[in-house]
Write an enzyme that holds these catalytic residues in place. Structure first.
Site, mmCIF file in Angstrom:
data_model
loop_
_atom_site.group_PDB
_atom_site.id
_atom_site.type_symbol
_atom_site.label_atom_id
_atom_site.label_comp_id
_atom_site.label_asym_id
_atom_site.label_seq_id
_atom_site.Cartn_x
_atom_site.Cartn_y
_atom_site.Cartn_z
ATOM 1 N N GLY A 67 -15.208 -32.174 87.997
ATOM 2 C CA GLY A 67 -13.831 -31.723 88.216
ATOM 3 C C GLY A 67 -13.745 -30.267 88.664
ATOM 4 O O GLY A 67 -12.768 -29.869 89.304
ATOM 5 N N GLU A 100 -14.396 -30.412 92.267
ATOM 6 C CA GLU A 100 -13.214 -31.084 92.849
ATOM 7 C C GLU A 100 -12.019 -30.117 92.927
ATOM 8 O O GLU A 100 -11.262 -30.143 93.897
ATOM 9 C CB GLU A 100 -12.866 -32.334 92.025
ATOM 10 C CG GLU A 100 -13.914 -33.429 92.223
ATOM 11 C CD GLU A 100 -13.714 -34.620 91.312
ATOM 12 O OE1 GLU A 100 -13.735 -34.438 90.077
ATOM 13 O OE2 GLU A 100 -13.522 -35.735 91.816
ATOM 14 N N GLU A 126 -21.061 -37.046 88.137
ATOM 15 C CA GLU A 126 -20.403 -38.148 87.417
ATOM 16 C C GLU A 126 -21.249 -39.412 87.286
ATOM 17 O O GLU A 126 -21.199 -40.091 86.259
ATOM 18 C CB GLU A 126 -19.064 -38.500 88.094
ATOM 19 C CG GLU A 126 -17.951 -37.501 87.839
ATOM 20 C CD GLU A 126 -17.939 -36.327 88.815
ATOM 21 O OE1 GLU A 126 -18.931 -36.160 89.564
ATOM 22 O OE2 GLU A 126 -16.947 -35.594 88.823
ATOM 23 N N ALA A 161 -14.629 -31.934 84.148
ATOM 24 C CA ALA A 161 -13.595 -32.433 83.244
ATOM 25 C C ALA A 161 -14.197 -32.423 81.845
ATOM 26 O O ALA A 161 -15.422 -32.510 81.694
ATOM 27 C CB ALA A 161 -13.211 -33.846 83.645
HETATM 28 N N1 COA Z 1 -17.059 -31.139 79.072
HETATM 29 C C1 COA Z 1 -17.038 -30.741 77.797
HETATM 30 N N2 COA Z 1 -17.783 -29.749 77.310
HETATM 31 C C2 COA Z 1 -18.604 -29.129 78.168
HETATM 32 C C3 COA Z 1 -18.698 -29.496 79.518
HETATM 33 C C4 COA Z 1 -17.877 -30.548 79.969
HETATM 34 N N3 COA Z 1 -17.868 -30.958 81.253
HETATM 35 N N4 COA Z 1 -19.617 -28.704 80.132
HETATM 36 C C5 COA Z 1 -20.075 -27.869 79.183
HETATM 37 N N5 COA Z 1 -19.478 -28.120 77.992
HETATM 38 C C6 COA Z 1 -19.684 -27.443 76.704
HETATM 39 C C7 COA Z 1 -20.975 -27.890 76.044
HETATM 40 O O1 COA Z 1 -20.768 -29.105 75.330
HETATM 41 C C8 COA Z 1 -21.224 -26.723 75.124
HETATM 42 O O2 COA Z 1 -20.368 -26.804 74.006
HETATM 43 P P1 COA Z 1 -20.935 -26.493 72.506
HETATM 44 O O3 COA Z 1 -21.441 -25.087 72.566
HETATM 45 O O4 COA Z 1 -19.734 -26.675 71.631
HETATM 46 O O5 COA Z 1 -22.031 -27.479 72.286
HETATM 47 C C9 COA Z 1 -20.766 -25.535 75.951
HETATM 48 O O6 COA Z 1 -19.854 -26.066 76.932
HETATM 49 C C10 COA Z 1 -21.881 -24.808 76.667
HETATM 50 O O7 COA Z 1 -22.583 -25.756 77.450
HETATM 51 P P2 COA Z 1 -24.179 -25.994 77.378
HETATM 52 O O8 COA Z 1 -24.448 -27.396 77.832
HETATM 53 O O9 COA Z 1 -24.677 -25.607 76.013
HETATM 54 O O10 COA Z 1 -24.666 -24.927 78.452
HETATM 55 P P3 COA Z 1 -26.019 -24.990 79.298
HETATM 56 O O11 COA Z 1 -26.156 -23.652 79.927
HETATM 57 O O12 COA Z 1 -27.150 -25.488 78.469
HETATM 58 O O13 COA Z 1 -25.766 -26.092 80.432
HETATM 59 C C11 COA Z 1 -24.464 -27.200 82.152
HETATM 60 C C12 COA Z 1 -24.780 -25.871 81.426
HETATM 61 C C13 COA Z 1 -23.286 -26.954 83.059
HETATM 62 C C14 COA Z 1 -25.686 -27.649 82.973
HETATM 63 C C15 COA Z 1 -24.121 -28.288 81.098
HETATM 64 O O14 COA Z 1 -23.131 -27.770 80.236
HETATM 65 C C16 COA Z 1 -23.605 -29.577 81.668
HETATM 66 O O15 COA Z 1 -24.360 -30.373 82.211
HETATM 67 N N6 COA Z 1 -22.282 -29.835 81.534
HETATM 68 C C17 COA Z 1 -21.646 -31.054 81.958
HETATM 69 C C18 COA Z 1 -21.527 -31.100 83.472
HETATM 70 C C19 COA Z 1 -20.913 -32.407 83.905
HETATM 71 O O16 COA Z 1 -21.486 -33.466 83.801
HETATM 72 N N7 COA Z 1 -19.690 -32.320 84.448
HETATM 73 C C20 COA Z 1 -18.991 -33.435 84.999
HETATM 74 C C21 COA Z 1 -18.040 -33.996 84.029
HETATM 75 S S1 COA Z 1 -17.233 -35.439 84.698
#
Ligand code: COA
Length: 260
Positions: free
Chosen positions: A112, A115, A135, A66
């Site tokens: 999400g 999910e 989460e 999400a």
């Molecule tokens: N919500 C909002 N933005 C998200 C996102 C999320 N769940 N997951 C990734 N993004 C965005 C990042 O903020 C980034 O945006 P920016 O370039 O404007 O800063 C972009 O997507 C790329 O992500 P980034 O984190 O730079 O890539 P990465 O390869 O370093 O890491 C992940 C990949 C998936 C490990 C990391 O993005 C992450 O942990 N995301 C969140 C996962 C999460 O907790 N999801 C559950 C949400 S309830």
């Protein structure tokens, strides 16, 4: 229909819906959830669509969760509403569609994202896929059905561990857990989903819709799945597909199901 964050394309009985926010790793913001609802609804109502495949754009993510930026300042009431609306509009909606939905998990499926994949009828994944419910690392719990569907698919102990550690599992482990049915190289993922879809399409779409209802009933509170099965089984006998399927068998020919 035209969408901003979603693409929907139909070919030979298969509608492929692609979540298209690659710069945000296809994170599900409110607008994308609404567009996905509309795209699924449209495909499900389309008589020519026999199977729906859902995947993420780019080669990195199915859906990274999400959109955290949208709910970071929510209070208790807003948090509850976010979860209830999302479940209603997308996750429960997908699970209960008559049309089979295959998730082609092409990279990160987190929060999400996992999910959504779990709300689909089954999942296939590419070797680079990583799945998890992170989460609790954000101080929240899965709110789009994850606490229910993950234990259904992998068992309670594994689900507890995944949720408590907030860790990710790779595609091989997901296969081992029964979370996904098949794992292939990324460039073979959509062809595999399409191959399975074409096998599904040989069968009665009406019967498949009723089978989805009966199988889902096993996971619903207050429902006796056996009773639902009896009702749906009986209903099949009133369909043109049943007449065609049984007649074709007795005439030793391939059935041509009208889908009625
Ligand atoms: N919500 C909002 N933005 C998200 C996102 C999320 N769940 N997951 C990734 N993004 C965005 C990042 O903020 C980034 O945006 P920016 O370039 O404007 O800063 C972009 O997507 C790329 O992500 P980034 O984190 O730079 O890539 P990465 O390869 O370093 O890491 C992940 C990949 C998936 C490990 C990391 O993005 C992450 O942990 N995301 C969140 C996962 C999460 O907790 N999801 C559950 C949400 S309830």
């Amino acid at each position: 229909m035209n969408y901003e964050n979603v693409q929907s394309a139909h070919l030979k009985g298969i509608t492929t819906i692609t979540i298209n926010r690659p710069k945000k790793l296809n994170a599900l913001n409110k607008a994308t959830i609404q567009e996905l609802h509309d795209a699924f609804d449209e495909a499900n109502k389309d008589k020519a669509t026999k199977v729906i495949i859902i995947t993420g754009s780019g080669d990195k993510a199915f859906v990274a969760g999400a959109d955290i930026s949208e709910f970071a300042d929510f209070d208790v009431k807003e948090g509850s509403k976010l979860s209830a609306q999302g479940q209603d509009l997308l996750f429960d909606f997908v699970e209960n569609l008559n049309t089979p939905v295959i998730a082609a998990v092409n990279g990160f499926a987190l929060g999400g994202g996992l999910e959504l994949a779990m709300a689909c009828h089954f999942r296939v994944a590419s070797t680079n896929a990583k799945m998890g419910l992170p989460e609790t690392s954000l101080g929240v719990i899965p709110g789009y059905g994850g606490t229910q569907r993950l234990p259904q698919l992998v068992g309670k102990g594994r689900a507890m561990e995944m949720v408590m550690t907030a860790g990710m599992i790779d595609a091989e482990q997901a296969l081992n857990y029964g979370l996904v049915n098949h794992v292939v190289e990324q460039d073979e993922l959509l062809p595999l989903a399409e191959k399975i879809a074409s096998k599904i399409m040989r069968n009665s779409s009406v019967a498949i819709g009723k089978a989805i209802k009966a199988i889902n009933a096993n996971y619903k509170d207050g429902k006796d799945g056996y009773k639902v099965e009896i009702k749906q089984f009986g209903k099949c006998f009133g369909t043109e597909d049943f007449v065609e399927g049984t007649t074709a068998f007795l005439e030793k020919r391939k059935a041509e199901f009208p889908g009625e």
